[in-house]
Enzyme design. Structure first.
Site, PDB file in Angstrom:
ATOM      1  CD  GLU A  72      -3.004  -1.114   2.217  1.00  0.00           C
ATOM      2  OE1 GLU A  72      -4.130  -1.587   1.975  1.00  0.00           O
ATOM      3  OE2 GLU A  72      -2.680  -0.650   3.332  1.00  0.00           O
ATOM      4  CB  CYS A 127       3.239   7.466   2.848  1.00  0.00           C
ATOM      5  SG  CYS A 127       3.659   6.188   4.074  1.00  0.00           S
ATOM      6  CB  CYS A 181       6.714  -5.415   8.721  1.00  0.00           C
ATOM      7  SG  CYS A 181       8.055  -4.601   9.633  1.00  0.00           S
ATOM      8  CB  CYS A 213       5.818  -2.271  15.897  1.00  0.00           C
ATOM      9  SG  CYS A 213       7.565  -1.966  15.506  1.00  0.00           S
ATOM     10  CB  CYS A 243       2.600  -1.060  13.358  1.00  0.00           C
ATOM     11  SG  CYS A 243       2.764  -0.879  11.566  1.00  0.00           S
ATOM     12  CB  CYS A 255       0.977   7.039  11.010  1.00  0.00           C
ATOM     13  SG  CYS A 255       2.536   6.446  11.672  1.00  0.00           S
TER      14      CYS A 255
END
Length: 355
Positions: free
Chosen positions: A94, A112, A119, A123, A126, A344
């Protein structure tokens, strides 16, 4: 889809020149081809109009240009546009176009972009951290996100990109070589020609790679996703901190600063009843004294996988005010695109991972 040919953009100019020579083509064609690929962003050999038909057919016989496509596009009530990009192998990443707010006094148009499919850093706040890391993106796949989002900006707002942030899916410093190569193509006069100072790479904090950025004397900006300025709290939300403690990061960031002269940005999400007290602000202030830095305070954007909440406006203002009174440069970043999961921490390729 399994690729059977090599993407021609994997070859640099010298490698392409050598290949052309082996196939009876003059070496100067290499620069022409590279300009078509990186400066003009063509995605078909047929569009390389200053090459002979024979040369174009030769290239098409041996190479391909792997394109990404917009699988889904959503526009937020605040003008933010999120795109799900389908890669040549079917994976999704994305990217987000963030235009300046009307009341803002700047004319920023920010892309962005993602650096990995998924990933590996887990975290806790996220959405991408709850995905598996499937693979690193190639340099050309990062550049193609920029090209696509720039086209969106021009079509929707009548102006091109002014800034690029590597803050989408993935950890850029765990895809180091490809990330650096993509920046080179984005900033090169033979590529997209953007200024390096308009690019920010964000990292969760990998000390040895931050030092490598310093050794490579990169020209772009560096942001550290900090979110807590003591190791106990940071370990709870960012497992990477267990092997990259705050003292180790401070040393690496100072090394980076001495090598590049570029001040770091600390990104700090203020979570309700976790890291939003004046004691937390004091610890952050003390950490800024160890490393030349400014602070971006970021509103939290809730995700289904976690129970964190954004702190209340009064607490956020008190937190920011504490830092400002002590001379810290602070920017409070309001959420953009939250209503389409484009803010974010919310990027998760939901077409592959419905919730």
């Amino acid at each position: 889809m399994i690729a059977t040919k090599q993407d021609i953009r994997k070859l640099n100019t010298e490698q392409l020149k050598t290949w052309l020579g082996r196939h009876g083509e003059p070496g100067f064609r290499a620069k022409q081809i590279q300009e078509w690929l990186w400066k003009h962003s063509v995605r078909s050999f047929d569009d390389m109009t200053n090459l002979s038909l024979k040369t174009r057919q030769l290239l098409a016989e041996h190479f391909e240009i792997r394109t990404l496509s917009v699988s889904r596009q959503q526009q937020s009530s605040d003008g933010t546009i999120k795109s799900s990009f389908r890669l040549y192998d079917g994976n999704l990443v994305e990217g987000v176009l963030i235009p300046a707010l009307r009341q803002a006094d700047d004319d920023r148009m920010t892309a962005c972009i993602s650096s990995q499919v998924g990933c590996s850093l887990t975290c806790k706040f996220c959405a991408t951290g709850y995905m598996d890391r499937k693979r690193n993106l190639e340099a050309f796949e990062m550049v193609d996100q920029v090209v696509s989002i720039d086209r969106q900006a021009r079509e929707t707002y009548g102006t091109g990109l002014t800034n690029i942030v590597y803050m989408g899916m993935g950890e850029p410093l765990l895809n180091y070589a490809n990330m650096l190569e993509s920046v080179e193509h984005i900033t090169s006069p033979d590529g997209l020609g953007m200024a390096a100072r308009r690019i920010t790479v964000s990292t969760a904090g990998i000390a040895r790679m931050i030092k490598k950025l310093g050794d490579d004397q990169v020209k772009f900006n560096l942001a550290l996703s900090l979110h807590a300025a003591n190791d106990v709290k940071r370990n709870q939300i960012m497992p990477i901190n267990e092997s990259n403690s705050l003292p180790a990061l401070a040393e690496a960031l100072n090394y980076f600063y001495k090598k590049t002269g570029t001040r770091v940005t600390f990104e700090y999400i203020v979570f309700y009843n976790f890291n939003d007290t004046l004691q937390d602000a004091r610890e952050l202030w003390q950490f800024t004294k160890k490393v030349p830095a400014k602070v971006n305070i970021i509103e939290y954007n809730p995700i289904a996988e976690a129970s964190f909440k954004n702190t209340d406006p009064q607490t956020l203002d008190r937190f920011a005010g504490f830092l400002e009174e002590r001379g810290v440069v602070v920017n409070v970043r309001r959420s953009r695109g939250k209503d389409i999961d484009a803010a974010c921490g919310q990027l998760a390729g939901k077409e592959n991972n419905p919730s």
